[in-house]
Design a protein around this motif. Structure first.
Motif, short mmCIF file in Angstrom:
data_model
loop_
_atom_site.label_atom_id
_atom_site.label_comp_id
_atom_site.label_asym_id
_atom_site.label_seq_id
_atom_site.Cartn_x
_atom_site.Cartn_y
_atom_site.Cartn_z
N ILE A 7 208.51 62.45 76.60
CA ILE A 7 207.19 62.05 77.08
C ILE A 7 206.92 60.28 76.64
CG2 ILE A 7 204.96 62.14 77.07
CD1 ILE A 7 205.11 64.44 77.94
N LEU A 8 207.38 60.01 75.35
CA LEU A 8 207.11 58.37 75.05
C LEU A 8 208.34 57.75 75.99
CD1 LEU A 8 206.88 58.99 71.48
CD2 LEU A 8 205.09 58.45 72.89
N GLN A 9 209.40 58.16 75.92
CA GLN A 9 210.36 57.39 76.74
C GLN A 9 209.83 57.51 78.13
OE1 GLN A 9 213.92 59.94 75.85
NE2 GLN A 9 214.75 58.16 75.63
N LEU A 10 209.37 58.33 79.03
CA LEU A 10 208.62 58.42 80.10
C LEU A 10 207.91 57.37 80.32
CD1 LEU A 10 208.76 59.33 83.13
CD2 LEU A 10 207.64 61.42 82.27
N SER A 16 206.79 49.81 82.03
CA SER A 16 207.67 48.73 82.07
C SER A 16 208.08 48.49 83.55
CB SER A 16 208.77 48.78 81.21
OG SER A 16 209.60 49.97 81.41
N GLY A 17 208.18 49.47 84.25
CA GLY A 17 208.28 49.43 85.72
C GLY A 17 207.52 50.08 86.60
N LYS A 18 206.40 49.47 86.92
CA LYS A 18 205.32 50.11 87.59
C LYS A 18 206.03 50.69 89.07
CE LYS A 18 200.87 48.74 85.86
NZ LYS A 18 199.43 48.43 86.38
N ALA A 119 196.87 61.29 90.20
CA ALA A 119 196.32 60.59 91.07
C ALA A 119 195.72 59.30 90.32
CB ALA A 119 194.99 61.34 91.69
N ARG A 120 195.35 59.49 89.13
CA ARG A 120 195.01 58.39 88.26
C ARG A 120 196.02 57.60 87.92
NH1 ARG A 120 191.57 62.34 86.01
NH2 ARG A 120 193.27 62.93 84.26
N LEU A 121 197.42 57.93 87.94
CA LEU A 121 198.59 57.32 87.67
C LEU A 121 198.67 56.52 88.88
CD1 LEU A 121 200.78 59.70 85.75
CD2 LEU A 121 199.71 57.43 84.85
N VAL A 122 198.54 57.08 90.06
CA VAL A 122 198.61 56.49 91.44
C VAL A 122 197.72 55.37 91.46
CG1 VAL A 122 198.38 56.64 93.89
CG2 VAL A 122 199.91 58.32 92.45
N ALA A 123 196.30 55.60 91.14
CA ALA A 123 195.18 54.45 91.51
C ALA A 123 195.61 53.33 90.56
CB ALA A 123 194.04 55.16 91.05
N SER A 124 196.46 53.54 89.23
CA SER A 124 196.48 52.43 88.46
C SER A 124 197.93 51.60 88.75
CB SER A 124 196.70 52.80 87.00
OG SER A 124 197.55 53.92 86.71
N GLY A 125 198.51 52.31 89.91
CA GLY A 125 199.72 51.44 90.42
C GLY A 125 200.90 51.90 89.60
N HIS A 126 200.79 53.02 88.71
CA HIS A 126 202.08 53.48 88.13
C HIS A 126 203.13 54.39 88.63
CE1 HIS A 126 199.40 52.00 84.71
NE2 HIS A 126 200.73 51.67 84.11
N VAL A 127 202.51 55.13 89.70
CA VAL A 127 203.17 55.96 90.72
C VAL A 127 202.82 55.66 92.06
CG1 VAL A 127 203.67 58.45 91.42
CG2 VAL A 127 203.39 57.69 88.81
N ARG A 128 203.97 55.53 93.17
CA ARG A 128 203.66 55.54 94.54
C ARG A 128 204.31 56.44 94.93
NH1 ARG A 128 205.92 50.16 94.02
NH2 ARG A 128 207.58 50.93 95.51
N VAL A 278 200.55 56.48 78.86
CA VAL A 278 200.60 55.33 79.67
C VAL A 278 199.50 54.45 79.41
CG1 VAL A 278 200.59 54.61 82.09
CG2 VAL A 278 202.17 56.11 81.35
N ARG A 279 198.22 55.06 79.52
CA ARG A 279 197.05 54.29 79.28
C ARG A 279 196.86 53.77 77.64
NH1 ARG A 279 192.01 54.69 81.63
NH2 ARG A 279 192.55 56.57 82.72
N ALA A 280 197.50 54.58 76.70
CA ALA A 280 197.63 53.89 75.16
C ALA A 280 198.45 52.70 75.38
CB ALA A 280 197.78 55.02 74.38
N LEU A 281 199.66 52.88 75.99
CA LEU A 281 200.42 51.64 76.01
C LEU A 281 199.73 50.34 76.67
CD1 LEU A 281 204.06 53.46 76.66
CD2 LEU A 281 203.12 52.03 74.64
N GLU A 282 199.19 50.52 77.98
CA GLU A 282 198.52 49.71 78.61
C GLU A 282 197.61 49.20 77.89
OE1 GLU A 282 199.53 48.37 81.26
OE2 GLU A 282 200.83 49.76 82.49
N ASP A 283 196.70 49.91 77.00
CA ASP A 283 195.64 49.15 76.33
C ASP A 283 196.36 48.34 75.15
OD1 ASP A 283 193.59 50.47 77.72
OD2 ASP A 283 193.29 52.21 76.40
N MET A 284 197.15 48.76 74.62
CA MET A 284 198.02 48.05 73.61
C MET A 284 198.62 46.81 74.12
SD MET A 284 201.10 49.09 71.28
CE MET A 284 202.33 48.99 72.45
N ARG A 285 199.04 46.60 75.14
CA ARG A 285 199.65 45.58 75.80
C ARG A 285 198.64 44.45 76.58
NH1 ARG A 285 204.85 48.22 79.03
NH2 ARG A 285 205.83 48.83 77.11
#
Length: 582
Positions: A7-10, A16-18, A119-128, A278-285
């Motif tokens: 899950i961390l790898q994913l 890293s590649g939205k 749906a939230r991952l799509v809204a944030s641009g991470h999944v298309r 994903v949200r935690a990583l984005e917050d950190m970055r």
């Protein structure tokens, strides 16, 4: 080699590649919503067949079918026998996928936590791209709730006319069709191979994207299995969510695709975990918050429709949490305060709080009553925590810790006042919150002169009368300058309301007086040659009597006499200020 949790790898791959990871959803994803799997539909179809034949299939419909027909019950063969045309199949299947009113009230056949997390991952641009074998519209519903209108490709004609995937915000590819389309694929002949245009589109997805698989066994879809088997590229990784052990078909595909297996308790847990990390990583970055202009534009979209209320709260709450984390590093608590360090700290705090001030001002100005809890719940997130009691520091720094919360409160109150939302104004100024181990109130701890030390304020605005109030005015003026003819008068009126809030909550003691804060309106009132805005406010209130709107909205308990007492306290404070400062 370091072994990471898949899950961390994913999550790292997604961040890293939205957009590089597509999602493949099978019937298991919709199972917790009450949408039956293919096998459950098959058993129900067997029961229906038995009824037509005048028999009872009993507790084991599959065994009855074997005895009665000498063959294994098959979803495709049964559907083909019971409904000869696509339109008949659609009519037969519709009750399985569309909720009744009672089911909707019970939360059945509505989007699951997995659908909403995707749906939230799509809204944030991470999944298309979302590929699914399901006929239901739960994924579409979840996306629309997040403000995303997907492009749905559910048949060969739509696949042929589709724009390139790279140019789409979100595409749902429904390989077997949509339950409201006559062209749904059910029987074996239909599932053996896809139409050429749909096959080409699927091949592109499998070649150009990574894959997150959930709820799909691989057993019943030969065309999809074949597409995965013939895809030889390994541009991006495949992650396969499994509850138990994979069946033979899934195991073969996992090996052929060299997929990472993600052990999980189900689709809900899988996608919630992915989104959380994903949200935690984005917050950190994240190095900087949203610009104020972008945040306000987003807020205005969210307050228009009720379906965005959750996203509105997320927007405001996340910015409040971000500001809360930024406050302590901006205050040099270990250094003695001087003009340079105090001025620098205030500039940093003002810059960090700009976005949240804008959100509070416009949200309290434009929002409706149902939006008020968003702001009333978010403001306490800025309160100093108990650890500040144990920090060895100067009083200036300790007091300054409350300044960002105070400036945000003033911004929200200014917006409420501008729209004459008297109830919200009262709730903001009398808000109670936990801070440093005690319950405190906004009117007693967050007025400008209490939250911004005088020496620190002078470092920002110079040696003027009432420097804390003067600094607040400087910060607040840009919010209202383009919206009202005299923003200064509006801010003066707000300071009067802060004084009235203190006076209204005062509990009399012998020889005591309420600790009413001073404000710049007092300076202008003392020096004005004609009545000022605060005087006009108080005079209008007296004239209106019981019909004064703030009284009807709960100020002063709706009591004219209580207002008269509070007004007298404020006027007495103005007189004392004149003696003290001039």
């Amino acid at each position: 080699m370091l072994a990471l949790d898949p899950i961390l790898q994913l999550a790292h791959s997604i961040c890293s590649g939205k957009g590089i990871q597509a999602v493949l959803l099978g019937s298991g994803v919709s199972r917790s919503a009450g949408i039956p799997t293919g096998w459950e539909v098959t058993l129900d179809l067997v029961r229906g067949l038995a009824t037509l034949e005048g028999e009872d299939a009993g507790a084991r419909p599959d065994e009855w079918f074997r005895k009665a027909h000498g063959a294994e019950p098959g979803y495709s063969s049964l559907l083909g026998a019971l409904a000869g045309t696509p339109a008949e199949r659609r009519a037969l299947l519709q009750p399985y996928f569309e909720p009744t009113d009672d089911e909707r009230e019970q939360g059945v056949k509505v989007p699951t936590p997995a659908h909403r997390a995707i749906a939230r991952l799509v809204a944030s641009g991470h999944v298309r791209v979302i590929v699914t074998t399901n006929f239901d519209r739960l994924m579409e519903q979840a996306l629309i709730d997040e403000g995303v209108t997907p492009v749905v490709i559910a048949n060969a004609d739509q696949a042929l006319g589709a724009s390139p995937l790279v140019h789409q915000r979100c595409v749902i590819i429904k390989l077997h069709g949509d339950y409201l389309d006559d062209r749904i694929l059910n029987v074996e002949a239909e599932l053996a191979a896809y139409e050429p245009s749909m096959q080409i589109l699927l091949d592109r997805v499998l070649d150009e994207f990574g894959l997150i698989v959930s709820g799909w066994s691989g057993e019943w879809d030969p065309a999809l299995r074949s597409a995965i088997e013939r895809c030889s590229s390994r541009r991006y990784s495949t992650y396969w969510g499994l509850v138990g052990d994979p069946g033979p078909a899934a195991a073969a595909l996992i090996a052929q695709r060299q997929a990472q297996v993600v052990r999980t308790t189900g689709a809900d847990a899988l996608f919630n975990a992915i989104e959380e990390k994903v949200r935690a990583l984005e917050d950190m970055r994240a190095e900087r918050p949203l610009s104020a202009a972008v945040a306000v534009s987003t807020l205005k979209r969210y307050i228009v429709e009720d379906r965005f209320r959750v996203r509105l709260e997320d927007l405001v709450r996340e910015e409040a949490n971000r500001l809360g984390r930024a406050v302590d590093p901006a205050i040099p608590a270990s250094k003695p305060p001087d003009a340079t360090s105090m001025s620098a700290a205030i500039r940093t705090l003002d810059a960090e709080a700009e976005t949240l001030r804008s959100l509070f001002f416009h949200g309290c100005r434009l929002g409706r009553s149902e939006h008020e809890p968003v702001f009333l719940r978010s403001l306490p997130l800025l309160a100093p925590r108990e650890e500040w009691l144990n920090i060895s520091t100067w009083d200036t720094w300790r007091t300054l810790r409350s300044y960002p919360m105070s400036s945000v409160l003033y911004a929200g109150a200014l917006g409420a006042l501008m729209s004459e939302r008297w109830g919200l104004l009262r709730r903001l100024l009398t808000l109670q919150f936990e801070s440093c181990g005690r319950t405190r109130a906004a009117f007693s701890h967050l007025p400008a002169m209490f939250a911004l030390p005088e020496d620190a304020a002078k470092a920002s605005v110079g040696n003027v009368h009432l420097p804390a109030s003067a600094h607040f005015q400087k910060v607040l003026l840009p919010l209202a300058s383009d919206l009202v003819q005299d923003p200064q008068a509006l801010i003066d009126e707000l300071e009067v309301w802060m004084c009235l809030a203190v006076a209204d909550r005062y509990e009399p003691v012998t020889g005591g007086a309420p600790r009413i804060p001073v404000g710049s309106f007092m300076v202008r009132r003392l020096y004005a040659g004609s009545p000022t805005q605060p005087e006009a406010l108080l005079a209008a209130a007296v004239r209106a009597g019981a019909d004064w709107p703030p009284l009807r909205e709960g100020w002063f308990g709706g009591d004219e006499a209580a207002f008269a007492i509070a007004k007298a306290h404020v006027e007495a404070r103005v007189e004392r200020a004149a003696q003290l400062y001039w």
